[in-house]
Design a protein around this motif. Structure first.
Motif, PDB file in Angstrom:
ATOM      1  N   GLN A 100       0.832  -1.204   0.000  1.00  0.00           N
ATOM      2  CA  GLN A 100       0.000   0.000   0.000  1.00  0.00           C
ATOM      3  C   GLN A 100       0.868   1.257   0.000  1.00  0.00           C
ATOM      4  O   GLN A 100       0.597   2.218  -0.721  1.00  0.00           O
ATOM      5  N   ALA A 103       2.417   1.550  -3.452  1.00  0.00           N
ATOM      6  CA  ALA A 103       1.428   1.984  -4.454  1.00  0.00           C
ATOM      7  C   ALA A 103       1.172   3.485  -4.344  1.00  0.00           C
ATOM      8  O   ALA A 103       1.032   4.182  -5.355  1.00  0.00           O
ATOM      9  N   VAL A 108       3.878  -0.119  -9.026  1.00  0.00           N
ATOM     10  CA  VAL A 108       2.884  -1.134  -9.373  1.00  0.00           C
ATOM     11  C   VAL A 108       3.358  -2.431  -8.722  1.00  0.00           C
ATOM     12  O   VAL A 108       4.557  -2.753  -8.763  1.00  0.00           O
ATOM     13  N   GLU A 126      -4.954  -8.708  -3.124  1.00  0.00           N
ATOM     14  CA  GLU A 126      -5.551  -7.753  -4.061  1.00  0.00           C
ATOM     15  C   GLU A 126      -6.339  -6.666  -3.338  1.00  0.00           C
ATOM     16  O   GLU A 126      -6.667  -5.635  -3.939  1.00  0.00           O
ATOM     17  N   SER A 131      -1.782  -5.173  -7.441  1.00  0.00           N
ATOM     18  CA  SER A 131      -2.667  -5.085  -8.606  1.00  0.00           C
ATOM     19  C   SER A 131      -2.631  -6.341  -9.458  1.00  0.00           C
ATOM     20  O   SER A 131      -3.536  -6.579 -10.262  1.00  0.00           O
ATOM     21  N   GLU A 132      -1.597  -7.155  -9.307  1.00  0.00           N
ATOM     22  CA  GLU A 132      -1.502  -8.431 -10.029  1.00  0.00           C
ATOM     23  C   GLU A 132      -1.171  -9.508  -9.018  1.00  0.00           C
ATOM     24  O   GLU A 132      -0.156  -9.433  -8.313  1.00  0.00           O
ATOM     25  N   ASN A 160      -6.039 -12.686  -9.408  1.00  0.00           N
ATOM     26  CA  ASN A 160      -6.810 -11.462  -9.157  1.00  0.00           C
ATOM     27  C   ASN A 160      -8.234 -11.772  -8.681  1.00  0.00           C
ATOM     28  O   ASN A 160      -9.208 -11.158  -9.118  1.00  0.00           O
ATOM     29  N   ASN A 185       5.863  -4.533 -16.827  1.00  0.00           N
ATOM     30  CA  ASN A 185       6.014  -3.283 -16.073  1.00  0.00           C
ATOM     31  C   ASN A 185       7.455  -2.783 -16.019  1.00  0.00           C
ATOM     32  O   ASN A 185       7.802  -1.983 -15.142  1.00  0.00           O
TER      33      ASN A 185
END
Length: 580
Positions: A100, A103, A108, A126, A131-132, A160, A185
């Motif tokens: 968190q 992010a 990412v 998630e 995110s993945e 996810n 990414n």
């Protein structure tokens, strides 16, 4: 400015990527670079030779607690992760955790493998900044929350939040999915958390890895399989490093290798001079490898750091090292290791650190604990070891050093008071149902609060009908009509409550995937939650028993039971709660 110079300048200013590899149940002695003469880990050994090594790094004695501290920067006893089951491995929702924070600072985040901090909303990865996500359920493949019938090969995982079947061996899948995430990414800062299930039991691995150790008569069969799983991890680690080089991002990527507790199956073969293994409060239970490499950050060259440090130091280290924007709401137990990494502080304090093995519904003072500083280990208040001269903790010198003993005991008292000041025994993590984030919710007996758990937390427990009574902490997030289905086996199994089937013909010590189901005399299902209470008969070939009713939003204790012909109580091993 030329394009190449501009690109180089831009790359140097970009925050570093983070690849964090943590294995399960691998101890400090389960690597060649730590002196093991038998195990084959050439790629991690090579990484070790160029990394910064923390030689006195300590984690919790079991897996979920270690993860709770890594993610929060706080002692695991504060955050509801002092067990691996019974609702005490669900990381409190109000804890701010590492993904968190990252992010919020432009990263990412991807998570691959073992989470073990909650399988339901709002505790899933998630829900917590990733995110993945590709993960198995619970604390290991084949445990209760995991997809039914998984056995490490060609398994079904949660991608996810949705189930998806994957081809290949579990460790290969998790690394392959992580490598895909990295490739996708590569042009932005990423945090890639690879948390392998291996080498956790059952010790299922391709025979070619077992064959590497086949001729060595000094290694028990169980350990050969364990070592084979680690060698497979080592091969995947090389593939990971190759990908970072191929993408030309290896210099600006912080790569970390560590493990979550002491060895589960290697202690009798080689234990790096330590006493104890997984679950032990001796150093062998919690002193594990921690290697860090970051070329652009000048963290290379095979440097050793011998200061006493812990898992809850990692989050504040990331915050400091990356200059992250983060103002903790709750006090952290950890401190930044950046001064040690860069020799900025020659007067590093002689800290006192605390680890314990709780594994009960509530925290218990004086239960299986160690108090540590740079020189001493006080174990259970009755044993004192000079760790610098007695690494194996063989010579109890408590009668010779009363002043040291008193100092460490006083430290424990103050620390315990600090833990209790946050009232961890009076707080519970409630699984939230009826939310659009997860509807229906698939809940298992793994998270049932109980003092007698046997194997009720495992798929084996459902098969063998392990007895237990207890309750789940459930929060209905909205008023409404709910359908609650009680089952012995999860829906994907398509098995009736009274299904009978033979055992898989493999050794349970090594890689048996399912024991025999012999019990077929369940007669009633009972449910009590909010204003729904009652019993329904179990009909022949019935897979689930359903209760429906209106439930006002709120927090409740839920009891869900399967009762046999002798009126013996068993948990509903799987419960599906759906807002309709």
């Amino acid at each position: 400015m030329s394009n190449s110079i501009w690109a180089q300048d831009k790359a140097q200013k970009r925050p570093p990527n983070i690849v964090f590899v943590i294995t399960d149940d691998q101890g400090k002695g389960d690597l060649g670079c730590e002196g093991n003469p038998f195990i084959k880990t050439p790629n991690i050994d090579k990484f070790y030779s160029d990394a910064v090594r923390f030689n006195n790094y300590h984690v919790s004695t079991t897996c979920a607690p270690t993860r709770g501290s890594i993610m929060t920067g706080r002692h695991t006893n504060r955050v509801n992760v002092f067990h691996t089951i019974t609702g005490r491995s669900l990381l409190f929702e109000d804890e701010v955790i590492l993904p968190q924070i990252l992010a919020q600072n432009g990263y990412v985040n991807g998570m691959f493998g073992k989470w073990h901090l909650g399988d339901n909303y709002p505790y899933r990865p998630e829900d917590r900044g990733f995110s993945e996500v590709v993960r198995h359920g619970g604390g290991g493949i084949t445990q209760g929350p995991d997809y039914w019938g998984n056995d490490y090969f060609d398994d079904t995982y949660w991608h996810n939040g949705k189930t998806e079947k994957y081809k290949g061996y579990c460790t290969d899948v998790f690394f392959n999915e992580a490598i895909k995430f990295i490739g996708t990414n590569k042009d932005r800062p990423f945090f890639c958390y690879i948390s392998t299930n291996a080498p956790h039991a059952p010790y299922n691995v391709d025979e070619k890895y077992i064959d590497l150790y086949k001729k060595n008569k000094n290694i028990p069969e169980r350990t050969k399989r364990f070592y084979g799983m680690i060698t497979n991890i080592d091969e995947n680690f090389k593939a990971l490093e190759n990908k970072l080089k191929e993408l030309n991002i290896d210099d600006n990527t912080i790569v970390i290798f560590t493990t979550d507790n002491g060895t589960a199956a290697g202690r009798k073969v080689y234990n790096a001079g330590l006493k104890g293994g997984k679950g032990s409060v001796y150093d062998g239970g919690h002193r594990v490898p921690l290697y860090v490499r970051w070329p652009n950050g000048k963290l290379t060259g095979g440097k050793d750091i011998d200061n006493l440090v812990a898992h809850y130091d990692l989050l504040p280290t990331f915050v400091d090292l990356l200059d992250l924007n983060f103002n903790p709401v709750k006090p952290l137990d950890g401190k930044s290791l950046k001064p040690l990494l860069y020799n900025e502080n020659q007067d590093w304090e002689n800290r006192i650190l605390y680890m314990d093995t709780q594994r009960k519904q509530n925290l218990i003072k004086y239960k299986a604990y160690t108090v540590m500083d740079n020189n001493w280990r006080l174990v259970n208040g009755t044993e004192l070891y000079d760790i610098n001269t007695d690494l194996g903790q063989e010579h109890n010198v408590i009668n010779k050093h009363p002043e040291v003993t008193m100092r460490l005991k006083e430290g424990y008292e103050k620390w315990w008071q600090s833990i209790m000041s946050e009232n961890p025994n009076e707080r519970y993590a409630y699984i939230k149902v009826g939310s659009p984030k997860e509807n229906p919710s698939r809940i298992s007996s793994h998270d049932m609060l109980t003092g007698k758990f046997g194997h009720m937390w495992h798929q084996y427990g459902a098969v063998t009908a392990a007895q237990a009574t207890g309750r789940w902490k459930i929060e209905f997030v909205e008023d409404g009509e709910y359908k609650i289905a009680l089952r012995r086996f999860p829906r994907e199994s398509k098995l009736p409550i009274n299904a009978v089937f033979p055992a898989v013909e493999k050794s349970i010590e090594f890689d048996r995937t399912m024991p025999a189901s012999k019990k077929n005399d369940f007669t009633e299902a009972f449910l009590y939650v909010a204003n729904i209470q009652g019993e329904h008969k179990i009909e022949k070939n019935q897979e689930e028993v359903t209760f429906t009713g209106y439930v006002p939003a709120g927090k409740y204790d839920m009891e869900a039971q399967l009762i046999d012909a002798q009126n013996r109580v068993h948990p509903a091993y799987y419960i599906y709660v759906e807002k309709i």
